[in-house]
Design a protein around this motif. Structure first.
Motif, PDB file in Angstrom:
ATOM      1  N   TYR A   1       0.840  -1.185   0.000  1.00  0.00           N
ATOM      2  CA  TYR A   1       0.000   0.000   0.000  1.00  0.00           C
ATOM      3  C   TYR A   1       0.880   1.241   0.000  1.00  0.00           C
ATOM      4  N   VAL A   2       0.273   2.353  -0.386  1.00  0.00           N
ATOM      5  CA  VAL A   2       0.878   3.681  -0.244  1.00  0.00           C
ATOM      6  C   VAL A   2      -0.172   4.556   0.427  1.00  0.00           C
ATOM      7  N   HIS A   3       0.223   5.305   1.444  1.00  0.00           N
ATOM      8  CA  HIS A   3      -0.701   6.218   2.104  1.00  0.00           C
ATOM      9  C   HIS A   3      -0.310   7.648   1.772  1.00  0.00           C
ATOM     10  N   VAL A   4      -1.308   8.432   1.345  1.00  0.00           N
ATOM     11  CA  VAL A   4      -1.091   9.841   1.020  1.00  0.00           C
ATOM     12  C   VAL A   4      -1.801  10.677   2.076  1.00  0.00           C
ATOM     13  N   GLN A   5      -1.030  11.442   2.833  1.00  0.00           N
ATOM     14  CA  GLN A   5      -1.583  12.243   3.925  1.00  0.00           C
ATOM     15  C   GLN A   5      -2.548  13.298   3.387  1.00  0.00           C
ATOM     16  N   ASP A   6      -3.766  13.317   3.954  1.00  0.00           N
ATOM     17  CA  ASP A   6      -4.806  14.296   3.641  1.00  0.00           C
ATOM     18  C   ASP A   6      -5.296  14.212   2.202  1.00  0.00           C
ATOM     19  N   ALA A   7      -5.090  13.082   1.546  1.00  0.00           N
ATOM     20  CA  ALA A   7      -5.578  12.918   0.181  1.00  0.00           C
ATOM     21  C   ALA A   7      -7.075  12.638   0.171  1.00  0.00           C
ATOM     22  N   THR A   8      -7.749  13.111  -0.842  1.00  0.00           N
ATOM     23  CA  THR A   8      -9.159  12.773  -1.035  1.00  0.00           C
ATOM     24  C   THR A   8      -9.258  11.426  -1.735  1.00  0.00           C
ATOM     25  N   ALA A   9     -10.406  10.795  -1.619  1.00  0.00           N
ATOM     26  CA  ALA A   9     -10.623   9.513  -2.284  1.00  0.00           C
ATOM     27  C   ALA A   9     -10.435   9.676  -3.788  1.00  0.00           C
ATOM     28  N   GLY A  10      -9.775   8.707  -4.403  1.00  0.00           N
ATOM     29  CA  GLY A  10      -9.563   8.741  -5.846  1.00  0.00           C
ATOM     30  C   GLY A  10      -8.266   9.408  -6.274  1.00  0.00           C
ATOM     31  N   THR A  11      -7.429   9.800  -5.317  1.00  0.00           N
ATOM     32  CA  THR A  11      -6.130  10.391  -5.654  1.00  0.00           C
ATOM     33  C   THR A  11      -5.228   9.331  -6.276  1.00  0.00           C
ATOM     34  N   SER A  12      -4.575   9.653  -7.381  1.00  0.00           N
ATOM     35  CA  SER A  12      -3.729   8.693  -8.089  1.00  0.00           C
ATOM     36  C   SER A  12      -2.387   8.503  -7.377  1.00  0.00           C
ATOM     37  N   VAL A  13      -1.955   7.259  -7.371  1.00  0.00           N
ATOM     38  CA  VAL A  13      -0.647   6.887  -6.834  1.00  0.00           C
ATOM     39  C   VAL A  13       0.010   5.952  -7.838  1.00  0.00           C
ATOM     40  N   THR A  14       1.266   6.204  -8.153  1.00  0.00           N
ATOM     41  CA  THR A  14       1.991   5.370  -9.110  1.00  0.00           C
ATOM     42  C   THR A  14       3.172   4.695  -8.425  1.00  0.00           C
ATOM     43  N   ILE A  15       3.298   3.389  -8.682  1.00  0.00           N
ATOM     44  CA  ILE A  15       4.408   2.595  -8.151  1.00  0.00           C
ATOM     45  C   ILE A  15       5.251   2.139  -9.337  1.00  0.00           C
ATOM     46  N   ARG A  16       6.516   2.523  -9.350  1.00  0.00           N
ATOM     47  CA  ARG A  16       7.412   2.145 -10.449  1.00  0.00           C
ATOM     48  C   ARG A  16       8.642   1.436  -9.893  1.00  0.00           C
ATOM     49  N   ILE A  17       8.929   0.279 -10.499  1.00  0.00           N
ATOM     50  CA  ILE A  17      10.170  -0.448 -10.214  1.00  0.00           C
ATOM     51  C   ILE A  17      10.727  -0.845 -11.582  1.00  0.00           C
ATOM     52  N   PRO A  18      11.431   0.057 -12.241  1.00  0.00           N
ATOM     53  CA  PRO A  18      11.831  -0.173 -13.639  1.00  0.00           C
ATOM     54  C   PRO A  18      12.564  -1.486 -13.859  1.00  0.00           C
ATOM     55  N   GLU A  19      13.491  -1.839 -12.966  1.00  0.00           N
ATOM     56  CA  GLU A  19      14.292  -3.044 -13.166  1.00  0.00           C
ATOM     57  C   GLU A  19      13.443  -4.307 -13.104  1.00  0.00           C
ATOM     58  N   ALA A  20      12.296  -4.238 -12.433  1.00  0.00           N
ATOM     59  CA  ALA A  20      11.404  -5.399 -12.326  1.00  0.00           C
ATOM     60  C   ALA A  20      10.203  -5.285 -13.252  1.00  0.00           C
ATOM     61  N   GLY A  21      10.168  -4.260 -14.091  1.00  0.00           N
ATOM     62  CA  GLY A  21       9.079  -4.103 -15.043  1.00  0.00           C
ATOM     63  C   GLY A  21       7.751  -3.720 -14.416  1.00  0.00           C
ATOM     64  N   VAL A  22       7.782  -3.036 -13.281  1.00  0.00           N
ATOM     65  CA  VAL A  22       6.549  -2.647 -12.588  1.00  0.00           C
ATOM     66  C   VAL A  22       6.264  -1.171 -12.845  1.00  0.00           C
ATOM     67  N   ASN A  23       5.064  -0.887 -13.337  1.00  0.00           N
ATOM     68  CA  ASN A  23       4.584   0.484 -13.523  1.00  0.00           C
ATOM     69  C   ASN A  23       3.074   0.444 -13.309  1.00  0.00           C
ATOM     70  N   LYS A  24       2.668   0.710 -12.065  1.00  0.00           N
ATOM     71  CA  LYS A  24       1.286   0.480 -11.648  1.00  0.00           C
ATOM     72  C   LYS A  24       0.696   1.769 -11.096  1.00  0.00           C
ATOM     73  N   THR A  25      -0.522   2.106 -11.518  1.00  0.00           N
ATOM     74  CA  THR A  25      -1.227   3.258 -10.976  1.00  0.00           C
ATOM     75  C   THR A  25      -2.515   2.794 -10.305  1.00  0.00           C
ATOM     76  N   VAL A  26      -2.693   3.240  -9.055  1.00  0.00           N
ATOM     77  CA  VAL A  26      -3.884   2.901  -8.285  1.00  0.00           C
ATOM     78  C   VAL A  26      -4.409   4.188  -7.667  1.00  0.00           C
ATOM     79  N   THR A  27      -5.553   4.111  -7.001  1.00  0.00           N
ATOM     80  CA  THR A  27      -6.135   5.308  -6.383  1.00  0.00           C
ATOM     81  C   THR A  27      -6.397   5.067  -4.900  1.00  0.00           C
ATOM     82  N   THR A  28      -6.407   6.166  -4.151  1.00  0.00           N
ATOM     83  CA  THR A  28      -6.605   6.087  -2.706  1.00  0.00           C
ATOM     84  C   THR A  28      -8.073   5.893  -2.359  1.00  0.00           C
ATOM     85  N   ASP A  29      -8.303   5.315  -1.187  1.00  0.00           N
ATOM     86  CA  ASP A  29      -9.649   5.235  -0.653  1.00  0.00           C
ATOM     87  C   ASP A  29      -9.929   6.481   0.180  1.00  0.00           C
ATOM     88  N   ALA A  30     -11.025   6.475   0.906  1.00  0.00           N
ATOM     89  CA  ALA A  30     -11.409   7.661   1.681  1.00  0.00           C
ATOM     90  C   ALA A  30     -10.427   7.973   2.801  1.00  0.00           C
TER      91      ALA A  30
END
Length: 626
Positions: free
Chosen positions: A249-278
């Motif tokens: 998980y990634v937690h974004v302080q004071d983010a509203t629901a639906g805020t985009s978060v991107t996780i990148r690990i280039p060497e492992a081929g990971v490029n993932k975008t998810v959104t925060t909950d409430a």
């Protein structure tokens, strides 16, 4: 034990319980009175402004009237206001002047810097100035790596936070209190011991006081990443598919629901975008094209980039799987035997608290000389440099909170403090591949109240981080007969059992260990987490002459003979890697204020016992991984 223990644990994550005793009066700052406080993960991987260096200091001999009033309440007047005396026209300002005061190095304990403070326990006030330029859309925090034991922080005369606990970090927001230009921060640190503290009033290490770890300013966007967890997906069994799947998980302080978060690990081929909950939390699962799993033989780390809005954090994280199978400890599906040593956060050569890269390099150099693959970081969370170095170096770690012996296990507010300390330790280090164990205690009395307390805490650790193994170092049963059976009920709550014993030193003669037959009431892995004897470097004699290097070596020879016969043994950590200061060790010419059970002296000199342990580790002759 109150049933509220577990229910209260989540709400105490960012809250402090602070019991203050001053001027003979007791005062409790309750949970409800404490402000919510952010704890930022990965500060050492962000751009920061260092506040390390010289800080002015003033000493308050007990009773600390500038910090506490007659009822024990914290005062926001006096020293906290950082005024200067007007020697010509007045008025008086409690008669102090930080700007004319001497300085202490931060980070650093006061005991090893000022000879007059060597055994001082009480309040020392720190002060320094810093430059600040407000930036629209941003927030700034004062980050303190650790200060022992209670800390109170003021910026420009406004109290911005307080913290209890000597070994975990805290962050104080300065945004509203600071102004453009020159600002002043004052930190009062109180190292006084109290019965309901963690640890309590008596313990076998030196009570180093002060701001013992790095201090910095951290500026982040209004909405920023304050916490994250990236790990191998932890299923019921380890599999090749699981070894290619990441989650967390990634937690974004004071983010509203639906805020985009991107996780990148280039060497492992990971490029993932998810959104925060409430609640600002974004959970994710990602398939990796290939992963080299972290292990002592291959301590592979990946660059992990986490981004949300204008905030980005880049960390270096290793991925590995931990679990137990009967009496086996499995790392990435394969059995492992842990051979290491206990390590205190005592700086080799110079003394004082560990807080530099050189300190850490020296400690790990001694571990490498032993052919160790493991270290127990006793009896409290160590400087984050230790875990970072172990990540890169391939040394597995045991990390624990300072629940050592005489804790007030019957008090719910002490349990609440233990939960906070546990969460702070896990939150800081959950992305460190080297940390394989969370330990909840060391050498605690076997009774129902303590067992309920520590069982609840072990379960809280497991809920907070199900990817690691939970342990504790037990004492008892009393070693008097050749048949020794450990039946401590706390073992039911543990994944791995730690067993401390000192046959040949505190009990019996070294040779008596050969006859001992150990059994345990649970079918779980066992680590002999403490054993050894004291020897002063250069003190020689026969194999049974106490305090000699020969006697210490003889104890280890017979300890290892005993351990080789115990099928459940999956690790050993002699006590201790290096001699360390302790106010309870006062035999002149032999101890001189040091616990002398080290394999090395405090000057990194090798004792004869070192060679016994090195030879056993090099030949892998103590125990088997399965």
């Amino acid at each position: 034990m109150p049933a509220s223990h577990v229910a209260n644990s989540s709400r105490t994550l960012f809250l402090r319980v602070c019991s203050i005793v001053a001027l003979g009066a007791s005062f409790s700052i309750g949970l409800a009175q404490q402000p919510l406080r952010t704890l930022i993960v990965g500060v050492d991987h962000r751009q920061t402004t260092s506040l390390n260096g010289p800080w002015h200091y003033l000493i308050e001999q007990p009773p600390a009237r500038e910090l506490y009033d007659d009822q024990g309440n914290v005062r926001d007047s006096g020293y906290a206001q950082n005024t200067r005396p007007n020697i010509s026209t007045g008025p008086h300002n409690s008669e102090y002047d930080f700007y004319a005061a001497p300085t202490l190095k931060v980070p650093g304990d006061w005991n090893s810097q000022d000879p007059t403070l060597f055994r001082f326990e009480g309040v020392v006030w720190y002060q320094r100035e810093f430059q600040f330029q407000p930036k629209p859309g941003s927030r700034t925090f004062l980050h303190v790596g650790a200060a022992n034991y209670r800390s109170f922080v003021w910026v420009n005369g406004k109290r911005i936070c307080q913290h209890e606990g000597g070994f975990t970090p805290f962050d104080c927001e300065v945004t509203a209190a600071a102004h453009a230009g020159t600002n002043a921060v004052v930190i009062a640190v109180d190292s006084t011991r109290h019965k309901d503290d963690i640890p309590t009033v008596s313990y076998d290490w030196f009570n180093y006081g002060g701001i013992t770890r790095d201090v910095s300013l951290v500026t982040v966007p209004d909405h920023f990443i304050d916490d994250y967890d990236v790990h191998l997906q932890h299923g019921n069994v380890f599999s090749e598919k699981a070894a290619r799947t990441l989650s967390g998980y990634v937690h974004v302080q004071d983010a509203t629901a639906g805020t985009s978060v991107t996780i990148r690990i280039p060497e492992a081929g990971v490029n993932k975008t998810v959104t925060t909950d409430a609640n600002g939390r974004a959970e994710f699962t990602a398939d990796a094209s290939s992963l080299t799993l972290w292990s002592p033989a291959s301590p592979k780390l990946y660059r992990v980039s986490l981004a949300s809005g204008s905030d980005e954090v880049a960390d270096e994280i290793g991925f590995r799987d931990l679990r137990v199978d009967g009496t086996k400890i499995l790392l990435n599906g394969k059995p492992v035997f842990l051979q290491g040593a206990n390590v205190h956060a005592e700086a080799p050569l110079r003394g004082g608290r560990v807080n530099t890269d050189e300190d850490v390099k020296n400690l790990f150099g001694m571990l490498h000389d032993l052919h160790a693959n493991f270290a127990r970081l006793c009896h409290y969370p160590h400087d984050e440099r230790m875990e970072r170095y172990a990540d890169r170096d391939g040394i597995m770690l045991w990390s624990e909170i300072p629940l050592w012996q005489r804790i007030s296990f019957d008090k719910s507010d002490v349990y609440d403090k233990a939960v906070v300390m546990l969460h702070e330790m896990i939150r800081r280090d959950r992305n460190k591949a080297s940390v394989i164990f969370w330990s909840v205690s060391n050498e605690t009395p076997n009774n129902p109240t303590r067992t309920k307390f520590l069982t609840d805490l072990a379960n809280e650790a497991r809920r907070t981080d199900p990817t690691r193994l939970i342990t504790s170092a037990l004492i008892g049963p009393k070693v008097s007969e050749d048949q020794i059976r450990q039946e401590d009920p706390l073992m039911q709550a543990l994944d791995v059992v730690g067993q401390n014993e000192y046959i040949g030193w505190y009990e019996g003669q070294p040779e008596e260990a050969d006859r001992k037959v150990w059994t345990f009431a649970v079918n779980k892995p066992v680590i002999f987490s403490e054993f050894g004897a004291e020897a002063k470097i250069g003190n020689h004699g026969g194999d049974h002459d106490r305090w000699t290097e020969e006697q210490e070596a003889n104890v280890y020879e017979h300890q290892f003979a005993m351990m080789r016969k115990i099928p459940q043994v999956r690790g050993v950590t002699p006590w201790v890697l290096m001699d360390f200061r302790s106010t309870t060790r006062n035999i002149p010419k032999l101890q001189d204020g040091y616990n002398r059970k080290g394999l090395f002296s405090e000057k990194m000199e090798k004792k004869k016992a070192f060679e016994v342990v090195r030879k056993a580790y090099e030949g892998h002759t103590i125990g088997k991984a399965e």
